[in-house]
Design an enzyme around this catalytic site. Structure first.
Site, mmCIF file in Angstrom:
data_model
loop_
_atom_site.group_PDB
_atom_site.id
_atom_site.type_symbol
_atom_site.label_atom_id
_atom_site.label_comp_id
_atom_site.label_asym_id
_atom_site.label_seq_id
_atom_site.Cartn_x
_atom_site.Cartn_y
_atom_site.Cartn_z
ATOM 1 N N CYS A 171 44.722 32.880 29.717
ATOM 2 C CA CYS A 171 45.121 32.622 28.337
ATOM 3 C C CYS A 171 45.832 31.272 28.207
ATOM 4 O O CYS A 171 45.178 30.242 28.305
ATOM 5 C CB CYS A 171 45.949 33.796 27.811
ATOM 6 S SG CYS A 171 45.930 33.894 26.024
ATOM 7 N N HIS A 198 43.772 38.794 29.609
ATOM 8 C CA HIS A 198 44.904 39.074 30.508
ATOM 9 C C HIS A 198 44.635 40.240 31.466
ATOM 10 O O HIS A 198 45.140 41.339 31.237
ATOM 11 C CB HIS A 198 46.131 39.461 29.680
ATOM 12 C CG HIS A 198 46.712 38.373 28.865
ATOM 13 N ND1 HIS A 198 47.666 37.502 29.356
ATOM 14 C CD2 HIS A 198 46.491 37.998 27.597
ATOM 15 C CE1 HIS A 198 48.006 36.647 28.415
ATOM 16 N NE2 HIS A 198 47.308 36.926 27.332
ATOM 17 N N GLU A 218 46.014 40.860 34.108
ATOM 18 C CA GLU A 218 47.276 41.241 34.769
ATOM 19 C C GLU A 218 48.023 42.355 34.044
ATOM 20 O O GLU A 218 48.971 42.909 34.589
ATOM 21 C CB GLU A 218 48.177 40.006 34.945
ATOM 22 C CG GLU A 218 48.851 39.467 33.680
ATOM 23 C CD GLU A 218 47.942 38.582 32.820
ATOM 24 O OE1 GLU A 218 46.737 38.511 33.091
ATOM 25 O OE2 GLU A 218 48.465 37.973 31.868
HETATM 26 N N1 GLN Z 1 48.303 31.090 21.891
HETATM 27 C C1 GLN Z 1 48.933 30.813 23.155
HETATM 28 C C2 GLN Z 1 48.895 29.323 23.484
HETATM 29 O O1 GLN Z 1 48.425 28.551 22.735
HETATM 30 C C3 GLN Z 1 48.290 31.590 24.284
HETATM 31 C C4 GLN Z 1 48.590 33.061 24.139
HETATM 32 C C5 GLN Z 1 48.633 33.826 25.446
HETATM 33 O O2 GLN Z 1 48.789 33.257 26.517
HETATM 34 N N2 GLN Z 1 48.569 35.139 25.337
HETATM 35 O O3 GLN Z 1 49.327 28.932 24.504
#
Ligand code: GLN
Length: 213
Positions: free
Chosen positions: A96, A191, A193
Site C-alpha cells: 500500500c 495488506h 499482513e
Molecule cells: N493512502 C495512503 C497513502 O497515500 C496509503 C494507505 C495505506 O497504506 N493503507 O500513502
C-alpha cells in the site's frame, strides 16, 4: 547453515537461520509485518536509521501514509541510502503506502512528494477514493498457488502503468493492476499482513534467500 522449516504455512518455505529482514518503522503498520515475518522464522529489525540498513538481507515497507513516510525518511537521512540500497539489489516488499514508496512515478501525490523508486510503474494514490472507499475482495494470483488471496484495500493505490521492466502479479476484475514484481522488488496495493495471509511474505523471503546466496 541450519534450515528452519515453516511447517504449517500454505507453502513450505525453508528460511535459513540468521536471515535478517528489516521493516521500515517510521510510520504505519510495521508491527503487523514484523509479526508475520517472525512467525515465518526470520529475524526482524525495525529500521529507522541509515546505519540499520547495513545489516539487513531485505526490507519491508509497510502500509501507512506515504507522504508522511517520505518526509520522515528524508528528515532521518534514510531516503538516499535506501535508494542506493535498492539500486544495489536489496530485496524490498512494499504494501500500500510501501508500494507507493517503491514506485518510480507517483500520481496524485502531495505537493513535492517523493518516492524511493525502483519499480518501473506509475501508481495512483487513493485510487478508490477516501477511507470509506476501502473494500475487500478475493484475487487469483497464480504465482502464489491455486487458493485465492483475500485482499483488503484501505485508501489503496492502483498501479496505473506497468513499465517494461515490471510484471503485473494480480489484477482486479476490472483489469486494474494491484500487485507487481521486478527482480528483487515486490509491491501490493493491499495488506496481506492483516489477514493471516502468509504467501506474499513467503514469496518475498524466497527472493531474499536467493539474493543472500
Ligand atoms: N493512502 C495512503 C497513502 O497515500 C496509503 C494507505 C495505506 O497504506 N493503507 O500513502
Amino acid at each position: 547453515m541450519t534450515i528452519l522449516s515453516v511447517g504449517t504455512r500454505p507453502a513450505e518455505t525453508p528460511v535459513p537461520a540468521g536471515l535478517r529482514v528489516g521493516v521500515l518503522a517510521l510510520q504505519g503498520d510495521f508491527r503487523e509485518h514484523a509479526q508475520v515475518l517472525r512467525e515465518l522464522g526470520a529475524i526482524v529489525d525495525l529500521v529507522r536509521r541509515p546505519e540499520e540498513l547495513d545489516r539487513i538481507d531485505g526490507l519491508v515497507i509497510p502500509g501507512g501514509e506515504s507522504s508522511v513516510m517520505d518526509k520522515l525518511a528524508r528528515t532521518f537521512g534514510l531516503a538516499e541510502p535506501l535508494q542506493a540500497a535498492i539500486r544495489g539489489g536489496l530485496p524490498v516488499y512494499g504494501t500500500c503506502a510501501g508500494l507507493i514508496m517503491l514506485a518510480d512515478t507517483i500520481l496524485d501525490g502531495m505537493n513535492g512528494q517523493q518516492s524511493f523508486g525502483g519499480l518501473d510503474i506509475a501508481v495512483r494514490r487513493n485510487a478508490f477514493g477516501s477511507q470509506t472507499a476501502s473494500f475487500e475482495t478475493d484475487l487469483d494470483i497464480p504465482a502464489l498457488g491455486e487458493q485465492p488471496v483475500h485482499a483488503v484495500f484501505i485508501r489503496a493505490p492502483v498501479v496505473e502503468t506497468v513499465g517494461p521492466r515490471a510484471t503485473a502479479l494480480a489484477t482486479l476484475a476490472d483489469g486494474r493492476c494491484v500487485a507487481v514484481q521486478q527482480g528483487n522488488l515486490l509491491g501490493t496495493s493491499f495488506h496481506p499482513e492483516i489477514t493471516g495471509e502468509y504467501r506474499f511474505h513467503q514469496y518475498f523471503l524466497q527472493k531474499l534467500v536467493a539474493a543472500a546466496r
